[in-house]
Motif scaffolding. Structure first.
Motif, PDB file in Angstrom:
ATOM      1  N   LEU A  46       0.882  -1.191   0.022  1.00  0.00           N
ATOM      2  CA  LEU A  46       0.036  -0.147   0.047  1.00  0.00           C
ATOM      3  C   LEU A  46       0.701   1.250  -0.114  1.00  0.00           C
ATOM      4  CD1 LEU A  46      -2.626  -1.024   2.600  1.00  0.00           C
ATOM      5  CD2 LEU A  46      -3.261  -0.258   0.200  1.00  0.00           C
ATOM      6  N   ASN A  47       1.983   1.228   0.574  1.00  0.00           N
ATOM      7  CA  ASN A  47       3.080   2.523   0.683  1.00  0.00           C
ATOM      8  C   ASN A  47       3.740   2.788  -0.505  1.00  0.00           C
ATOM      9  OD1 ASN A  47       2.052   3.202   3.017  1.00  0.00           O
ATOM     10  ND2 ASN A  47       3.761   1.852   4.287  1.00  0.00           N
ATOM     11  N   PRO A  74      -5.616  -2.612  16.771  1.00  0.00           N
ATOM     12  CA  PRO A  74      -4.652  -1.452  17.191  1.00  0.00           C
ATOM     13  C   PRO A  74      -3.291  -1.436  16.344  1.00  0.00           C
ATOM     14  CG  PRO A  74      -4.737  -2.859  19.190  1.00  0.00           C
ATOM     15  CD  PRO A  74      -5.769  -3.494  18.008  1.00  0.00           C
ATOM     16  N   LEU A  75      -2.584  -0.231  16.544  1.00  0.00           N
ATOM     17  CA  LEU A  75      -1.168   0.010  15.987  1.00  0.00           C
ATOM     18  C   LEU A  75      -0.367  -1.372  15.863  1.00  0.00           C
ATOM     19  CD1 LEU A  75       0.260   1.785  14.282  1.00  0.00           C
ATOM     20  CD2 LEU A  75       1.155   2.720  16.317  1.00  0.00           C
ATOM     21  N   HIS A  76       0.152  -1.774  14.830  1.00  0.00           N
ATOM     22  CA  HIS A  76       0.964  -2.944  14.652  1.00  0.00           C
ATOM     23  C   HIS A  76       1.684  -3.037  13.403  1.00  0.00           C
ATOM     24  CE1 HIS A  76      -2.789  -4.133  12.695  1.00  0.00           C
ATOM     25  NE2 HIS A  76      -2.242  -5.026  12.074  1.00  0.00           N
ATOM     26  N   THR A  77       2.585  -3.863  13.143  1.00  0.00           N
ATOM     27  CA  THR A  77       3.513  -4.294  11.961  1.00  0.00           C
ATOM     28  C   THR A  77       3.454  -5.854  11.796  1.00  0.00           C
ATOM     29  OG1 THR A  77       5.506  -4.468  13.114  1.00  0.00           O
ATOM     30  CG2 THR A  77       4.875  -2.276  12.345  1.00  0.00           C
ATOM     31  N   HIS A  78       3.834  -6.244  10.633  1.00  0.00           N
ATOM     32  CA  HIS A  78       4.064  -7.505  10.188  1.00  0.00           C
ATOM     33  C   HIS A  78       5.377  -7.895   9.939  1.00  0.00           C
ATOM     34  CE1 HIS A  78      -0.480  -7.946  10.437  1.00  0.00           C
ATOM     35  NE2 HIS A  78      -0.448  -6.927   9.908  1.00  0.00           N
ATOM     36  N   SER A  79       5.953  -8.885  10.205  1.00  0.00           N
ATOM     37  CA  SER A  79       7.429  -9.253   9.665  1.00  0.00           C
ATOM     38  C   SER A  79       7.226  -9.575   8.299  1.00  0.00           C
ATOM     39  CB  SER A  79       7.976 -10.235  10.670  1.00  0.00           C
ATOM     40  OG  SER A  79       7.873  -9.818  11.962  1.00  0.00           O
ATOM     41  N   GLU A 118      -0.235  -5.533   2.401  1.00  0.00           N
ATOM     42  CA  GLU A 118       0.341  -4.911   3.587  1.00  0.00           C
ATOM     43  C   GLU A 118       1.675  -5.270   3.628  1.00  0.00           C
ATOM     44  OE1 GLU A 118       0.212  -2.259   5.733  1.00  0.00           O
ATOM     45  OE2 GLU A 118      -1.926  -2.836   5.744  1.00  0.00           O
ATOM     46  N   GLY A 119       2.387  -4.486   3.594  1.00  0.00           N
ATOM     47  CA  GLY A 119       3.990  -4.663   3.652  1.00  0.00           C
ATOM     48  C   GLY A 119       4.590  -5.153   4.802  1.00  0.00           C
ATOM     49  N   ALA A 120       5.795  -5.593   4.932  1.00  0.00           N
ATOM     50  CA  ALA A 120       6.472  -6.027   6.142  1.00  0.00           C
ATOM     51  C   ALA A 120       7.061  -4.617   6.885  1.00  0.00           C
ATOM     52  CB  ALA A 120       7.584  -6.874   6.135  1.00  0.00           C
ATOM     53  N   ASN A 121       6.762  -4.917   8.156  1.00  0.00           N
ATOM     54  CA  ASN A 121       7.318  -3.575   8.891  1.00  0.00           C
ATOM     55  C   ASN A 121       6.721  -2.101   8.572  1.00  0.00           C
ATOM     56  OD1 ASN A 121       9.165  -5.411  10.260  1.00  0.00           O
ATOM     57  ND2 ASN A 121      10.418  -5.419   8.758  1.00  0.00           N
ATOM     58  N   GLU A 122       5.556  -2.168   8.217  1.00  0.00           N
ATOM     59  CA  GLU A 122       4.861  -0.737   7.731  1.00  0.00           C
ATOM     60  C   GLU A 122       3.610  -0.596   8.965  1.00  0.00           C
ATOM     61  OE1 GLU A 122       3.643  -1.042   3.661  1.00  0.00           O
ATOM     62  OE2 GLU A 122       5.751  -0.901   2.880  1.00  0.00           O
ATOM     63  N   PRO A 123       3.899   0.172   9.826  1.00  0.00           N
ATOM     64  CA  PRO A 123       3.025   0.421  11.065  1.00  0.00           C
ATOM     65  C   PRO A 123       1.618   0.635  10.412  1.00  0.00           C
ATOM     66  CG  PRO A 123       4.928   1.643  11.419  1.00  0.00           C
ATOM     67  CD  PRO A 123       5.124   1.128   9.900  1.00  0.00           C
TER      68      PRO A 123
END
Length: 153
Positions: A46-47, A74-79, A118-123
């Motif tokens: 998305l970014n 809530p606010l999170h990221t994915h690896s 959704e990308g990795a490490n994108e809050p």
């Protein structure tokens, strides 16, 4: 003509023939072949960053997530990168809010039947701002032993 229109016209034609008292349906006229339709594909998140896969022994994961009306993850990221599909029927929309490094936010509403990566490490955080549950299907391209989600306090 789009696949949806062809299917709709075919269904209408079959219904008309089936409802005609002096007409018989030829069983060989209906198809038993599967219909395969690409719903979504992307090589970036998305970014707008290229998809990057983690190192390790590959593991695909599939999740069904139901967010009640007014609910938030809530606010999170994915690896690892993930493809998210908002269920096309019996589902509400999904509000995805991405948080940029400068603290600004980018909000996008995804309606039923839409998908994104959704990308990795994108809050980010997601919300159901509608009046009925939102159902999303999430496919994660991960590796064995890697957690799917890391929440940010």
């Amino acid at each position: 003509m789009s696949m949806k229109r062809l299917c709709a016209l075919g269904t209408i034609a079959l219904a008309i023939v089936a409802c005609s008292p002096d007409k018989k349906i030829d069983p060989s006229a209906t198809s038993v072949k599967p219909v395969i339709q690409e719903v979504f594909k992307s090589s970036q998140t998305l970014n707008g960053t290229p998809i990057k896969y983690p190192d390790g022994k590959p593991e695909l994961r599939l999740y069904r997530v139901e967010i009640p009306a007014g609910g938030t993850i809530p606010l999170h990221t994915h690896s690892a990168p993930m493809m998210v599909y908002v269920q096309g029927v019996e589902s509400g929309s999904l509000l995805n809010t991405r948080v940029k490094p400068d603290g600004s936010e980018i909000k996008t509403v995804f309606k039923p039947g839409e998908a994104f990566v959704e990308g990795a490490n994108e809050p980010h955080f997601v919300e159901n701002v509608g009046e009925k549950p939102t159902v999303i299907w999430v496919t994660v391209a991960s590796v064995e032993g890697m957690p799917t989600t890391q929440f940010i306090d």
